[in-house]
Structure formats: structure tokens, C-alpha cells
Design an enzyme around this catalytic site. Structure first.
Site, PDB file in Angstrom:
ATOM      1  N   ARG A 142       0.821  -1.213   0.000  1.00  0.00           N
ATOM      2  CA  ARG A 142       0.000   0.000   0.000  1.00  0.00           C
ATOM      3  C   ARG A 142       0.855   1.263   0.000  1.00  0.00           C
ATOM      4  NH1 ARG A 142      -5.505  -1.535   2.050  1.00  0.00           N
ATOM      5  NH2 ARG A 142      -6.008   0.640   2.350  1.00  0.00           N
ATOM      6  N   TYR A 145       0.829   4.247  -2.550  1.00  0.00           N
ATOM      7  CA  TYR A 145      -0.276   5.200  -2.388  1.00  0.00           C
ATOM      8  C   TYR A 145      -0.096   6.020  -1.115  1.00  0.00           C
ATOM      9  CZ  TYR A 145      -5.152   6.853  -2.031  1.00  0.00           C
ATOM     10  OH  TYR A 145      -6.285   7.627  -1.926  1.00  0.00           O
ATOM     11  N   GLY A 148       3.117   8.087  -1.178  1.00  0.00           N
ATOM     12  CA  GLY A 148       2.964   9.101  -2.243  1.00  0.00           C
ATOM     13  C   GLY A 148       2.114  10.263  -1.746  1.00  0.00           C
ATOM     14  N   THR A 210     -12.837  -2.188  10.535  1.00  0.00           N
ATOM     15  CA  THR A 210     -13.846  -1.135  10.391  1.00  0.00           C
ATOM     16  C   THR A 210     -13.419  -0.064   9.385  1.00  0.00           C
ATOM     17  OG1 THR A 210     -12.959   0.324  12.112  1.00  0.00           O
ATOM     18  CG2 THR A 210     -14.524  -1.398  12.816  1.00  0.00           C
ATOM     19  N   ARG A 211     -14.425   0.613   8.836  1.00  0.00           N
ATOM     20  CA  ARG A 211     -14.241   1.811   8.027  1.00  0.00           C
ATOM     21  C   ARG A 211     -15.416   2.743   8.346  1.00  0.00           C
ATOM     22  NH1 ARG A 211     -10.202  -0.676   7.330  1.00  0.00           N
ATOM     23  NH2 ARG A 211      -9.004  -1.015   5.417  1.00  0.00           N
ATOM     24  N   ASP A 273      -3.656  -4.272   5.525  1.00  0.00           N
ATOM     25  CA  ASP A 273      -5.020  -3.732   5.502  1.00  0.00           C
ATOM     26  C   ASP A 273      -5.317  -3.105   6.875  1.00  0.00           C
ATOM     27  OD1 ASP A 273      -7.532  -4.484   3.497  1.00  0.00           O
ATOM     28  OD2 ASP A 273      -8.171  -4.032   5.544  1.00  0.00           O
ATOM     29  N   ARG A 275      -6.822  -2.000  10.316  1.00  0.00           N
ATOM     30  CA  ARG A 275      -7.827  -2.693  11.139  1.00  0.00           C
ATOM     31  C   ARG A 275      -9.017  -1.797  11.470  1.00  0.00           C
ATOM     32  NH1 ARG A 275      -4.864  -3.115  15.733  1.00  0.00           N
ATOM     33  NH2 ARG A 275      -3.231  -2.132  14.518  1.00  0.00           N
TER      34      ARG A 275
HETATM   35  P1  NAD Z   1     -10.829   7.585  -9.010  1.00  0.00           P
HETATM   36  O1  NAD Z   1      -9.818   6.538  -9.321  1.00  0.00           O
HETATM   37  O2  NAD Z   1     -12.247   7.337  -9.388  1.00  0.00           O
HETATM   38  O3  NAD Z   1     -10.401   8.988  -9.639  1.00  0.00           O
HETATM   39  C1  NAD Z   1      -9.085   9.354  -9.886  1.00  0.00           C
HETATM   40  C2  NAD Z   1      -9.030  10.112 -11.203  1.00  0.00           C
HETATM   41  O4  NAD Z   1      -7.666  10.514 -11.455  1.00  0.00           O
HETATM   42  C3  NAD Z   1      -9.451   9.240 -12.388  1.00  0.00           C
HETATM   43  O5  NAD Z   1     -10.321   9.955 -13.226  1.00  0.00           O
HETATM   44  C4  NAD Z   1      -8.137   8.932 -13.100  1.00  0.00           C
HETATM   45  O6  NAD Z   1      -8.286   8.688 -14.472  1.00  0.00           O
HETATM   46  C5  NAD Z   1      -7.333  10.192 -12.796  1.00  0.00           C
HETATM   47  N1  NAD Z   1      -5.881   9.964 -12.869  1.00  0.00           N
HETATM   48  C6  NAD Z   1      -5.158   8.961 -12.311  1.00  0.00           C
HETATM   49  N2  NAD Z   1      -3.856   9.108 -12.592  1.00  0.00           N
HETATM   50  C7  NAD Z   1      -3.749  10.245 -13.346  1.00  0.00           C
HETATM   51  C8  NAD Z   1      -2.668  10.916 -13.964  1.00  0.00           C
HETATM   52  N3  NAD Z   1      -1.403  10.453 -13.861  1.00  0.00           N
HETATM   53  N4  NAD Z   1      -2.922  12.051 -14.672  1.00  0.00           N
HETATM   54  C9  NAD Z   1      -4.179  12.516 -14.800  1.00  0.00           C
HETATM   55  N5  NAD Z   1      -5.247  11.913 -14.249  1.00  0.00           N
HETATM   56  C10 NAD Z   1      -5.032  10.791 -13.527  1.00  0.00           C
HETATM   57  O7  NAD Z   1     -10.697   7.845  -7.440  1.00  0.00           O
HETATM   58  P2  NAD Z   1     -11.565   8.774  -6.468  1.00  0.00           P
HETATM   59  O8  NAD Z   1     -12.138   7.898  -5.432  1.00  0.00           O
HETATM   60  O9  NAD Z   1     -12.446   9.663  -7.244  1.00  0.00           O
HETATM   61  O10 NAD Z   1     -10.410   9.623  -5.780  1.00  0.00           O
HETATM   62  C11 NAD Z   1     -10.132  10.953  -6.165  1.00  0.00           C
HETATM   63  C12 NAD Z   1      -9.066  11.517  -5.252  1.00  0.00           C
HETATM   64  O11 NAD Z   1      -9.531  11.493  -3.901  1.00  0.00           O
HETATM   65  C13 NAD Z   1      -7.761  10.719  -5.281  1.00  0.00           C
HETATM   66  O12 NAD Z   1      -6.681  11.601  -5.229  1.00  0.00           O
HETATM   67  C14 NAD Z   1      -7.832   9.901  -4.024  1.00  0.00           C
HETATM   68  O13 NAD Z   1      -6.551   9.606  -3.528  1.00  0.00           O
HETATM   69  C15 NAD Z   1      -8.613  10.818  -3.089  1.00  0.00           C
HETATM   70  N6  NAD Z   1      -9.292  10.037  -2.051  1.00  0.00           N
HETATM   71  C16 NAD Z   1     -10.388   9.295  -2.338  1.00  0.00           C
HETATM   72  C17 NAD Z   1     -11.005   8.549  -1.342  1.00  0.00           C
HETATM   73  C18 NAD Z   1     -12.233   7.737  -1.587  1.00  0.00           C
HETATM   74  O14 NAD Z   1     -12.717   7.054  -0.683  1.00  0.00           O
HETATM   75  N7  NAD Z   1     -12.840   7.749  -2.749  1.00  0.00           N
HETATM   76  C19 NAD Z   1     -10.458   8.545  -0.052  1.00  0.00           C
HETATM   77  C20 NAD Z   1      -9.311   9.282   0.187  1.00  0.00           C
HETATM   78  C21 NAD Z   1      -8.749  10.042  -0.809  1.00  0.00           C
HETATM   79  N1  UDP Z   2     -12.827  -5.392   1.399  1.00  0.00           N
HETATM   80  C1  UDP Z   2     -13.601  -6.541   1.500  1.00  0.00           C
HETATM   81  N2  UDP Z   2     -14.135  -7.037   0.355  1.00  0.00           N
HETATM   82  C2  UDP Z   2     -13.965  -6.465  -0.865  1.00  0.00           C
HETATM   83  C3  UDP Z   2     -13.188  -5.278  -0.951  1.00  0.00           C
HETATM   84  C4  UDP Z   2     -12.631  -4.786   0.215  1.00  0.00           C
HETATM   85  O1  UDP Z   2     -13.801  -7.087   2.592  1.00  0.00           O
HETATM   86  O2  UDP Z   2     -14.502  -6.981  -1.857  1.00  0.00           O
HETATM   87  C5  UDP Z   2     -12.283  -4.827   2.655  1.00  0.00           C
HETATM   88  C6  UDP Z   2     -10.807  -4.424   2.591  1.00  0.00           C
HETATM   89  O3  UDP Z   2      -9.975  -5.526   2.893  1.00  0.00           O
HETATM   90  C7  UDP Z   2     -10.758  -3.338   3.651  1.00  0.00           C
HETATM   91  C8  UDP Z   2     -12.144  -2.672   3.566  1.00  0.00           C
HETATM   92  O4  UDP Z   2     -12.984  -3.624   2.920  1.00  0.00           O
HETATM   93  O5  UDP Z   2     -10.604  -3.900   4.924  1.00  0.00           O
HETATM   94  C9  UDP Z   2     -12.139  -1.373   2.760  1.00  0.00           C
HETATM   95  O6  UDP Z   2     -11.494  -1.647   1.529  1.00  0.00           O
HETATM   96  P1  UDP Z   2     -11.410  -0.596   0.339  1.00  0.00           P
HETATM   97  O7  UDP Z   2     -10.572  -1.211  -0.725  1.00  0.00           O
HETATM   98  O8  UDP Z   2     -12.776  -0.136  -0.030  1.00  0.00           O
HETATM   99  O9  UDP Z   2     -10.694   0.686   0.972  1.00  0.00           O
HETATM  100  P2  UDP Z   2      -9.420   0.901   1.915  1.00  0.00           P
HETATM  101  O10 UDP Z   2      -8.866  -0.418   2.363  1.00  0.00           O
HETATM  102  O11 UDP Z   2      -8.444   1.649   1.080  1.00  0.00           O
HETATM  103  O12 UDP Z   2      -9.969   1.668   3.066  1.00  0.00           O
END
Ligand code: NAD
Ligand code: UDP
Length: 320
Positions: A142, A145, A148, A210-211, A273, A275
Site C-alpha cells: 500500500r 499510495y 505518495g 472497520t471503516r 489492511d 484494522r
Molecule cells: P478515481 O480513481 O475514481 O479517480 C481518480 C481520477 O484521477 C481518475 O479519473 C483517473 O483517471 C485520474 N488519474 C489517475 N492518474 C492520473 C494521472 N497520472 N494524470 C491525470 N489523471 C489521472 O478515485 P476517487 O475515489 O475519485 O479519488 C479521487 C481523489 O480522492 C484521489 O486523489 C484519491 O486519492 C482521493 N481520495 C479518495 C477517497 C475515496 O474514498 N474515494 C479517499 C481518500 C482520498
Molecule cells: N474489502 C472486503 N471485500 C472487498 C473489498 C474490500 O472485505 O470486496 C475490505 C478491505 O480488505 C478493507 C475494507 O474492505 O478492509 C475497505 O477496503 P477498500 O478497498 O474499499 O478501501 P481501503 O482499504 O483503502 O480503506
């Protein structure tokens, strides 16, 4: 007067909702995306709008657009997608941040970073306040990400201190809603798609992890409030819904709300992953007057409707 606003990653799940919200607010929007995980379908309804532009571009390469504000969302967010090409993922976070910040510096725009609760890693402090520095494995699967995104935060604060760039940083907790792709791989979309197709719901591990799930329109409202918050308030600020659920509870809720006959099966828990995860949102309440208004059941109902529609469209297309 309307503002001109750049949204990187604007064709993705959250980005497409943000673009729509900004257009509805009367702003001009430039959506920049390389369509890795995003799709034009998510922004289809905006493409004909004269206040909306789409640029296909990769944020790892420089870009120049004249705007007042920049939302930096470009980065795959699903573990399955960001682990597909980990080197590209970290490059996107780091070079995307640098290119966005250079642009903000040169054109004197305000820039907001979509950071993540993943900066807390597998947290040993629960729930998580912004002051917690996190517990992140720097060499795990992980890390591309998590690290980064941590470097991106560092870059934001260094550009702020060194060049006086006007920054805002939000730490987003698990968000869900329409415009997630059916093969996104994250838990809410996986469970809903599995339930609607009558397939087994796949819980990873024992399901007691949990989430805390935030509905996308609530999240987007928090992002817009943060972008327009008072001068000098940089964050980082947590944005998420503090209601915490186990994955077992989520699976049961999805089965109940879809009326599906699907069963639950258990698969191995992926490495590192987290907890548990739950935001403290006192700072967002105080500074932004923000808190989520959509509970999990209401949000899931809307998301289930979306996937029902998408899956029936897909079936129709297959029949044709
Ligand atoms: P997503 O994957 O649906 O959207 C990401 C977008 O970025 C996509 O449209 C993808 O094509 C574009 N992208 C990826 N790499 C690129 C690059 N090199 N150049 C240009 N475009 C690029 O994900 P999301 O859930 O919509 O997440 C959006 C942002 O929010 C991300 O930065 C993510 O880290 C952040 N975020 C999301 C969540 C969540 O739960 N959804 C949680 C925490 C942070
Ligand atoms: N997860 C799961 N089944 C799935 C996908 C994810 O049980 O089909 C679990 C995963 O292991 C994690 C939680 O759900 O504990 C949230 O996962 P997700 O990939 O949505 O987000 P993140 O781990 O980045 O919070």
C-alpha cells in the site's frame, strides 16, 4: 463573477461529482484527466456545457491552464487500481503535486490537495485526529499510495512555507456513491455489484475491520467549503463520516437493502489492511461549519439505485 477552476482527476468518481457541483454553482471548470480509472461517461452531461472543458493529460507531465483555483484529485484511489502499477502511482502523487504546485505558484492560484486517511496507515490512535502522524509501512504493497500521498502533503506545506503558495489540504476518509466503476475493487461497489448480480459477497479477513463511509455529495460539499475557507487556514482537515462499521455489518446491510439472496464468503486479508478507521471531524465543524448529513442507509440506497441502472444498461448493451 464566476471563477475558473481546474479539477485534476475530474473524470473520476469524486472528481466528476465535484465538477458537476462547481458547474451548478455557476463556475467555469477545466477537467484534466488521463482517463486511467476515470471515464468520459462520468462527465458526459457536462461536455456540452460552455462553462466546462475537458483536457486529456497526465499530471506527471507539466501543464499550464489559467485558473483561479486548482483541486488536485488525480490519482487512482482503489487498492486494486493503485497497486496495478505502483511506480506510476507514486509518480502520479509526487509529480502531480509538484506540477500542480508549480502552476499554482506561477499563476498565483489557490490549490487544494485531495489527501487521504491513508496517511494514518494502520492507525494505533483511534479515532484519528489531524495531529496523529500515522503508522505507515514504508515498503509494503500500500506504500506507493500512502507514502505518495504523504510526500504530496509535505510538498504542499513546503511550497507554502518556501514560496507562500496558497494551499488547502483535506484528508478524505472512505467515500462512496454513484460514478464508482463496477470493477473499481473498493468494498462498497464490490458488495453492491456482487449483491445485484446474485454473486457471493467477498469479505477479506474476518470482517471485523472497520471503516467510516461518507456519501460523495457530503464529501464534495466539505471540499468546496475548504477551498473557500478563510485565508491562512491550510488544514490538514479530516473530511469523513464518523459513523463506523465493520465490513461484516456493511455486507449484511447491502444484502438487506438490495433484497439479494447472495451469501457472504471469506477471502484472505490483503497485506497491511488497516484494522480500523474513524475520523474526528471537530476541526471541519469549527472551521468549515461542515458535517455529513447523509447516513449510510440513505447513501447506500442511492448508490444501489445507480448500480442497478448501470448493470441493466450493460445487460441491454450485451443483448444488442
Ligand atoms: P478515481 O480513481 O475514481 O479517480 C481518480 C481520477 O484521477 C481518475 O479519473 C483517473 O483517471 C485520474 N488519474 C489517475 N492518474 C492520473 C494521472 N497520472 N494524470 C491525470 N489523471 C489521472 O478515485 P476517487 O475515489 O475519485 O479519488 C479521487 C481523489 O480522492 C484521489 O486523489 C484519491 O486519492 C482521493 N481520495 C479518495 C477517497 C475515496 O474514498 N474515494 C479517499 C481518500 C482520498
Ligand atoms: N474489502 C472486503 N471485500 C472487498 C473489498 C474490500 O472485505 O470486496 C475490505 C478491505 O480488505 C478493507 C475494507 O474492505 O478492509 C475497505 O477496503 P477498500 O478497498 O474499499 O478501501 P481501503 O482499504 O483503502 O480503506
Amino acid at each position: 463573477m464566476s471563477k475558473r477552476i481546474l479539477v485534476t482527476g475530474g473524470a473520476g468518481f469524486i472528481g466528476s461529482h465535484l465538477c458537476k457541483r462547481l458547474i451548478d454553482d455557476g463556475e467555469e471548470v477545466v477537467c484534466l484527466d488521463n482517463l486511467f480509472t476515470g471515464t468520459k461517461k462520468n462527465i458526459e452531461e457536462l461536455l456540452d456545457n460552455h462553462r466546462f472543458d475537458f483536457i486529456r493529460h497526465d499530471v506527471t507531465r507539466e501543464f499550464l491552464v489559467e485558473v483561479d483555483q486548482i483541486y488536485n484529485l488525480a490519482c487512482p484511489a482503489s487498492p486494486v487500481k493503485y497497486q496495478f502499477d505502483p511506480v506510476k502511482t507514486i509518480n502520479t502523487s509526487v509529480m502531480g503535486a509538484i506540477n500542480g504546485l508549480e502552476l499554482a505558484k506561477n499563476i498565483k492560484a489557490r490549490i487544494l490537495q485531495a489527501s487521504t486517511s491513508e496517511v494514518y496507515g494502520d492507525p494505533s490512535v483511534h479515532p484519528q485526529p489531524e495531529s496523529y502522524w500515522g503508522n505507515v509501512n514504508p515498503i509494503g504493497i500500500r506504500s506507493c499510495y500512502d507514502e505518495g500521498k504523504r510526500v504530496a502533503e509535505t510538498l504542499f506545506f513546503d511550497y507554502h512555507r518556501q514560496y507562500d503558495v496558497d494551499i488547502k489540504v483535506v484528508r478524505i476518509f472512505n467515500t462512496y456513491g454513484s460514478n464508482m466503476s463496477t470493477n473499481d475493487g473498493r468494498v462498497v461497489s464490490n458488495f453492491i455489484v456482487q449483491a445485484l448480480k446474485g454473486e457471493n459477497l467477498t469479505i477479506y479477513g474476518d470482517g471485523n475491520q472497520t471503516r467510516s463511509f461518507c456519501f460523495v455529495t457530503d464529501l464534495v460539499d466539505g471540499m468546496v467549503r475548504m477551498m473557500n475557507s478563510r485565508d491562512g487556514f491550510t488544514g490538514p482537515v479530516n473530511l469523513g463520516n464518523p459513523a463506523e462499521f465493520t465490513m461484516k455489518e456493511l455486507a449484511q446491510k447491502v444484502i438487506e437493502l438490495t433484497g439479494s439472496k447472495s451469501k457472504i464468503i471469506y477471502k484472505p486479508l490483503p497485506q497491511d489492511d488497516p484494522r480500523q478507521r474513524q475520523p474526528i471531524i471537530e476541526l471541519a465543524k469549527k472551521e468549515l461549519g461542515w458535517e455529513p448529513v447523509t447516513d449510510l442507509e440513505e447513501g447506500l440506497r442511492a448508490t444501489i439505485e445507480y448500480f442497478r441502472m448501470i448493470l441493466s444498461d450493460t445487460n441491454t448493451l450485451r443483448e444488442i
